[in-house]
Motif scaffolding. Structure first.
Motif, PDB file in Angstrom:
ATOM      1  N   PHE A  37       2.656  -1.195  -0.595  1.00  0.00           N
ATOM      2  CA  PHE A  37       3.880  -1.687  -0.597  1.00  0.00           C
ATOM      3  C   PHE A  37       3.906  -3.249  -1.008  1.00  0.00           C
ATOM      4  N   ARG A  38       5.256  -3.754  -1.250  1.00  0.00           N
ATOM      5  CA  ARG A  38       5.039  -5.384  -1.457  1.00  0.00           C
ATOM      6  C   ARG A  38       6.493  -5.876  -0.823  1.00  0.00           C
ATOM      7  N   GLN A  39       6.358  -7.338  -0.662  1.00  0.00           N
ATOM      8  CA  GLN A  39       7.814  -7.905  -0.288  1.00  0.00           C
ATOM      9  C   GLN A  39       7.738  -9.116  -0.858  1.00  0.00           C
ATOM     10  N   ALA A  40       8.594  -9.242  -1.640  1.00  0.00           N
ATOM     11  CA  ALA A  40       8.839 -10.443  -2.140  1.00  0.00           C
ATOM     12  C   ALA A  40       9.684 -11.618  -1.621  1.00  0.00           C
ATOM     13  N   PRO A  41       9.633 -12.790  -1.591  1.00  0.00           N
ATOM     14  CA  PRO A  41      10.386 -13.824  -0.781  1.00  0.00           C
ATOM     15  C   PRO A  41      11.795 -13.421  -0.893  1.00  0.00           C
ATOM     16  N   GLY A  42      12.308 -13.109   0.472  1.00  0.00           N
ATOM     17  CA  GLY A  42      13.733 -13.274   0.481  1.00  0.00           C
ATOM     18  C   GLY A  42      14.284 -11.888   0.246  1.00  0.00           C
ATOM     19  N   LYS A  43      13.260 -11.009   0.092  1.00  0.00           N
ATOM     20  CA  LYS A  43      13.524  -9.482  -0.267  1.00  0.00           C
ATOM     21  C   LYS A  43      13.068  -8.624   0.721  1.00  0.00           C
ATOM     22  N   GLY A  44      13.527  -7.456   0.669  1.00  0.00           N
ATOM     23  CA  GLY A  44      13.004  -6.332   1.497  1.00  0.00           C
ATOM     24  C   GLY A  44      11.675  -5.835   0.963  1.00  0.00           C
ATOM     25  N   ARG A  45      11.102  -4.970   1.921  1.00  0.00           N
ATOM     26  CA  ARG A  45       9.776  -4.400   1.592  1.00  0.00           C
ATOM     27  C   ARG A  45      10.089  -3.195   0.587  1.00  0.00           C
ATOM     28  N   GLU A  88       8.448 -11.315 -11.649  1.00  0.00           N
ATOM     29  CA  GLU A  88       9.123 -10.673 -10.583  1.00  0.00           C
ATOM     30  C   GLU A  88       8.091  -9.609  -9.920  1.00  0.00           C
ATOM     31  N   ASP A  89       6.855  -9.621 -10.256  1.00  0.00           N
ATOM     32  CA  ASP A  89       6.013  -8.894  -9.304  1.00  0.00           C
ATOM     33  C   ASP A  89       5.412  -9.794  -8.096  1.00  0.00           C
ATOM     34  N   THR A  90       5.746 -10.839  -8.212  1.00  0.00           N
ATOM     35  CA  THR A  90       5.222 -11.948  -7.134  1.00  0.00           C
ATOM     36  C   THR A  90       5.759 -11.422  -5.836  1.00  0.00           C
ATOM     37  N   ALA A  91       4.975 -11.172  -4.863  1.00  0.00           N
ATOM     38  CA  ALA A  91       4.975 -10.817  -3.712  1.00  0.00           C
ATOM     39  C   ALA A  91       3.784 -10.641  -2.676  1.00  0.00           C
ATOM     40  N   VAL A  92       3.908 -10.326  -1.721  1.00  0.00           N
ATOM     41  CA  VAL A  92       2.788 -10.023  -0.537  1.00  0.00           C
ATOM     42  C   VAL A  92       2.667  -8.606  -0.823  1.00  0.00           C
ATOM     43  N   TYR A  93       1.478  -8.312  -1.021  1.00  0.00           N
ATOM     44  CA  TYR A  93       1.236  -6.652  -1.435  1.00  0.00           C
ATOM     45  C   TYR A  93       0.467  -6.241  -0.126  1.00  0.00           C
TER      46      TYR A  93
END
Length: 126
Positions: A37-45, A88-93
């Motif tokens: 999974f990933r969750q970008a800043p300010g967005k859902g998982r 846009e792939d920047t996120a916590v994975y």
């Protein structure tokens, strides 16, 4: 104690590649289905890949053709190879594992997940 731990995140330029790892301890991946999974800043998982213990893999259109999930049961590790990265792939994975038996009768092999990692940060610069 059963757990999964992710690693491999970091800073990469757009167009570059990274390989994330998800290592299991306290259990083996042989009888589990695994999802990233990933969750970008300010967005859902967002779920971005799933691999069943049978080897079947699943991807959403947002990453299909760029990301590849694979397993190495000898190392009890699941990998996520990410190519052609975009800002846009920047996120916590994060990875998550669910027993195969719990998903056998569901409509999706990674529907029931019970072990979650803390995540690894991926930052893609433009």
């Amino acid at each position: 104690e059963a757990q999964v731990v992710e690693s491999g995140g970091g800073l990469v330029q757009a167009g570059g590649s990274l390989r994330l790892s998800c290592v299991a301890s306290g259990f083996t991946f042989d009888d589990y289905n695994i999802a990233w999974f990933r969750q970008a800043p300010g967005k859902g998982r967002e779920e971005i890949s799933c691999i069943a213990s049978s080897g079947g893999t699943y991807y959403p259109d947002s990453v299909k053709g760029r990301f590849t999930i694979s397993n190495d049961n000898a190392k009890n590790t699941i990998y996520l190879q990410m190519n052609s990265l975009k800002p846009e792939d920047t996120a916590v994975y994060s990875c998550a594992a669910g027993p195969t038996w719990a998903n056998d009768y569901s409509d999706y092999p990674c529907k029931y997940l019970k072990l979650w990692g803390q995540g690894t940060l991926v930052t893609v610069s433009s």
